[in-house]
Design a protein around this motif. Structure first.
Motif, PDB file in Angstrom:
ATOM      1  N   SER A 430       0.875  -1.210  -0.044  1.00 49.70           N
ATOM      2  CA  SER A 430      -0.085  -0.112  -0.011  1.00 49.70           C
ATOM      3  C   SER A 430       0.926   1.247  -0.212  1.00 49.70           C
ATOM      4  CB  SER A 430      -0.922  -0.102   1.135  1.00 49.70           C
ATOM      5  OG  SER A 430      -0.286  -0.231   2.562  1.00 49.70           O
ATOM      6  N   ARG A 431       1.892   1.402   0.888  1.00 49.18           N
ATOM      7  CA  ARG A 431       2.777   2.500   0.818  1.00 49.18           C
ATOM      8  C   ARG A 431       3.491   2.500  -0.499  1.00 49.18           C
ATOM      9  NH1 ARG A 431       6.477   4.707   5.936  1.00 49.18           N
ATOM     10  NH2 ARG A 431       7.149   6.730   4.916  1.00 49.18           N
ATOM     11  N   ARG A 432       3.905   1.555  -1.045  1.00 50.84           N
ATOM     12  CA  ARG A 432       4.838   1.644  -2.069  1.00 50.84           C
ATOM     13  C   ARG A 432       3.871   2.147  -3.291  1.00 50.84           C
ATOM     14  NH1 ARG A 432       6.418  -3.107  -1.263  1.00 50.84           N
ATOM     15  NH2 ARG A 432       5.201  -4.386  -3.020  1.00 50.84           N
ATOM     16  N   ARG A 433       2.696   1.811  -3.567  1.00 48.86           N
ATOM     17  CA  ARG A 433       1.936   2.332  -4.436  1.00 48.86           C
ATOM     18  C   ARG A 433       1.615   3.884  -4.056  1.00 48.86           C
ATOM     19  NH1 ARG A 433      -0.994  -2.768  -3.739  1.00 48.86           N
ATOM     20  NH2 ARG A 433      -2.396  -1.791  -2.380  1.00 48.86           N
ATOM     21  N   ALA A 434       1.378   4.269  -2.860  1.00 51.90           N
ATOM     22  CA  ALA A 434       1.235   5.546  -2.756  1.00 51.90           C
ATOM     23  C   ALA A 434       2.283   6.248  -3.232  1.00 51.90           C
ATOM     24  CB  ALA A 434       0.897   5.744  -1.142  1.00 51.90           C
ATOM     25  N   GLN A 435       3.564   6.120  -2.968  1.00 50.15           N
ATOM     26  CA  GLN A 435       4.681   6.810  -3.250  1.00 50.15           C
ATOM     27  C   GLN A 435       5.200   6.478  -4.766  1.00 50.15           C
ATOM     28  OE1 GLN A 435       6.820   5.400   1.002  1.00 50.15           O
ATOM     29  NE2 GLN A 435       8.304   6.657  -0.494  1.00 50.15           N
ATOM     30  N   ASP A 436       4.522   5.511  -5.476  1.00 49.03           N
ATOM     31  CA  ASP A 436       4.839   5.344  -6.817  1.00 49.03           C
ATOM     32  C   ASP A 436       6.161   5.081  -6.975  1.00 49.03           C
ATOM     33  OD1 ASP A 436       4.376   4.924  -9.490  1.00 49.03           O
ATOM     34  OD2 ASP A 436       4.779   6.828 -10.180  1.00 49.03           O
ATOM     35  N   ILE A 437       6.687   4.035  -6.065  1.00 53.84           N
ATOM     36  CA  ILE A 437       7.976   3.352  -6.163  1.00 53.84           C
ATOM     37  C   ILE A 437       8.306   2.250  -7.211  1.00 53.84           C
ATOM     38  CG2 ILE A 437       9.873   2.270  -4.814  1.00 53.84           C
ATOM     39  CD1 ILE A 437       8.515   3.550  -2.216  1.00 53.84           C
TER      40      ILE A 437
END
Length: 561
Positions: A430-437
């Motif tokens: 979820s956090r990776r998608r939010a930061q577009d990593i």
């Protein structure tokens, strides 16, 4: 009347048949008592063994906690700037400052004494510096914990104090400057309070070292003697103390199990006696009733035959009625159960239909809509593609839920590396998608396994990935790269990011407890992860910092055979 008296005398006479029955009953009672005693004794012995095992595990955990805390004290002090300065420049001011600091730490950590030895083994500072029997000035170069710490970096020794004459565990750590140690910091731990607590318990507690010598005991007279064998009638539990090379024994007398078995056998014997007495009384009453019935039958033979015939008819009718009622009740119960199962099957089929049918319809409509799109509608095509991905996601979630309820055993074994990495990526998605990593993953064979424990391996991977994601906060082109290297029996999984990297100050204390650059962090994530990796027989380390090249962590794990 005479005939009646003779009949009663005949009934009271001890015939060989009655003697045989009495002997059989007595043997059955003895056998029952012996069996009851054996079963009750085994059950009580198992309960006692389990209780001792729980008690031993609890005491091992207490010992392990004390040793870990005191080792941390020695490790932290070995890297303390004031300690190094006192060794490099042993002026009165530097030494006094270190002694006062050691005194405060000794009070806060409940250590017996903390002292600092120079390169010659002479104590230059100690937490008891103001006491009459202060260690300051004493020569401890003959102690093995001093010489071994200079050679290997750290050491332990359980011995009797030369000044205090009190037994304790000495934990030592060298104070290095460059490649050469300046001295050794020593933390002495005494276990008097712990042994007094053990002494108040009913069981006997012993701790032996690798040589089989008793070093801690609930009875002080057993200390420093060879480990005594368990006495006859004793039950014992054995647990190893991790990281110390010690073995903890908890022993207790099995007399408690014998008392419980005797009580159970006595209870069964009492109940058997009551039942036997009641049975004999009932048998005797029945015999008298039969005799009275026989006497009456002589006078009313015809009436008894008629009553007997009618009673037999009524009994047959009642038996048939009861059998019919039982068959009816059984059929009704079977019909109700069949109806319940049918209803449950309908509900289950309906739920599956209600979930799968709309999901299939949504996917079908989305696919048809995508084929029917005119050219030049990228937004609609992207939205329909998102719908298709969401249907796949729902199916994946359903599959994951069916495989839920996994529980860690705490034991090391072969663990598929790909499964553990996939689980960690799912938890941090979820956090990776939010930061577009951007995430770059290596090809990991499904059959590649490592010696680990699933839950704790996932904990390490989640910690490393989360740290990388946090380091990429606010970066325009965030990227996390995982690489895999196989080198003989050990493989290396590396986690790299293109963030700002580690500063030299942060890198120096990266695996030091409570050292963190995050305002909300505790500074324990990497420390715990490194300890878990060591438990697996591997290691966790960071590459030396390089300006502008991000951070890279290497996780080495042993391959499963």
């Amino acid at each position: 009347m005479a005939a009646t008296i003779d009949s009663q005398g005949e009934g009271r006479r001890l015939t060989p048949g009655r003697l045989l029955v009495a002997a059989a009953v007595a043997l059955a009672l003895l056998g029952l008592l012996a069996l009851t005693f054996r079963i009750a004794h085994e059950s009580a012995a198992r309960a006692l063994t389990e209780r001792l095992a729980v008690s031993a595990q609890s005491r091992v955990q207490t010992l392990e906690s004390v040793l870990a805390k005191q080792r941390a004290v020695a490790t932290v002090l070995s890297d303390d700037a004031a300690v190094r300065q006192a060794l490099a420049q042993p002026s009165q001011a530097n030494v006094s400052r270190v002694s006062e600091k050691l005194e405060r730490l000794q009070e806060q950590t409940s250590s017996a004494v903390i002292y600092l030895l120079n390169r010659d083994g002479v104590a230059i500072a100690a937490s008891n510096w103001h006491d009459p029997d202060s260690f300051v000035g004493s020569d401890y170069s003959f102690r093995s914990y001093f010489s071994e710490a200079l050679l290997r970096g750290e050491a332990t020794q359980f011995a009797l104090g030369t000044v205090s004459r009190r037994p304790g565990l000495y934990l030592s750590h060298d104070v290095p400057v460059g490649d050469a140690p300046l001295g050794v910091i020593v933390v002495k731990v005494e276990f008097d309070a712990m042994e007094q607590g053990w002494a108040r318990a009913a069981e006997t507690t012993l701790v032996s070292d690798a040589a089989g010598q008793v070093i801690l005991a609930s009875a002080p007279g057993l200390r420093f003697a060879p480990l005594p064998p368990a006495a006859a009638g004793q039950v014992s539990a054995r647990r190893e103390v991790p990281g110390a090379g010690w073995v903890l024994w908890v022993r207790a007398s099995s007399a408690e199990a014998a008392r419980a078995a005797l009580l159970a056998a006595g209870t069964v014997g009492f109940l058997f006696t009551l039942l036997l007495g009641g049975g004999l009384w009932g048998l005797r009453a029945r015999t008298r009733a039969v005799r009275r019935a026989e006497t009456e039958r002589r006078y009313r033979a015809d009436l008894e035959r008629a009553v007997e015939a009618r009673t037999r008819d009524l009994s047959d009718e009642m038996r048939e009625r009861r059998a019919a009622e039982q068959r009816l009740a059984q059929l009704q119960g079977e019909m109700v159960q069949a109806n319940k199962l049918a209803t449950l099957g309908q509900i289950t089929a309906g739920v599956a239909h209600e979930v799968n049918t709309p999901l299939a319809t949504i996917r079908l409509l989305a696919e048809n809509g995508r084929h029917m799109l005119p050219e030049g509608a990228p937004d609609l095509d992207r939205n329909l593609g998102q719908i298709l991905r969401m249907t796949d996601r729902i199916a994946q979630i359903t599959t994951e839920l069916r495989g839920f309820a996994r529980k860690a055993t705490g034991e090391l074994g072969p663990v598929p590396l790909k499964d553990a990495l996939d689980a960690a990526l799912l938890l941090t998605a979820s956090r990776r998608r939010a930061q577009d990593i951007r995430l770059i993953l290596p090809e990991i064979p499904p059959d590649l396994r490592v010696m680990a424990e699933t839950v704790r391996l996932e904990q390490i991977l989640v910690n490393l990935i989360q740290n990388a994601q946090e380091a990429l906060e606010g970066r325009a082109d965030p990227e996390i790269r995982l690489t895999l290297q196989e080198d003989g029996p050990v493989l290396r999984l590396s986690v790299s990011d293109n963030g700002p990297g580690l500063s030299p100050g942060i890198a120096a204390g990266l695996f030091t407890p409570f050292a963190t650059s995050k305002p909300e962090g505790l500074g324990l994530g990497l420390v715990i992860s490194q300890e878990i990796a060591r438990d697996f027989g591997g290691s966790l380390a960071a590459e030396p910092p390089r300006a502008g090249e991000g951070a890279t962590f290497h996780l080495d794990l042993p391959k499963a055979a």
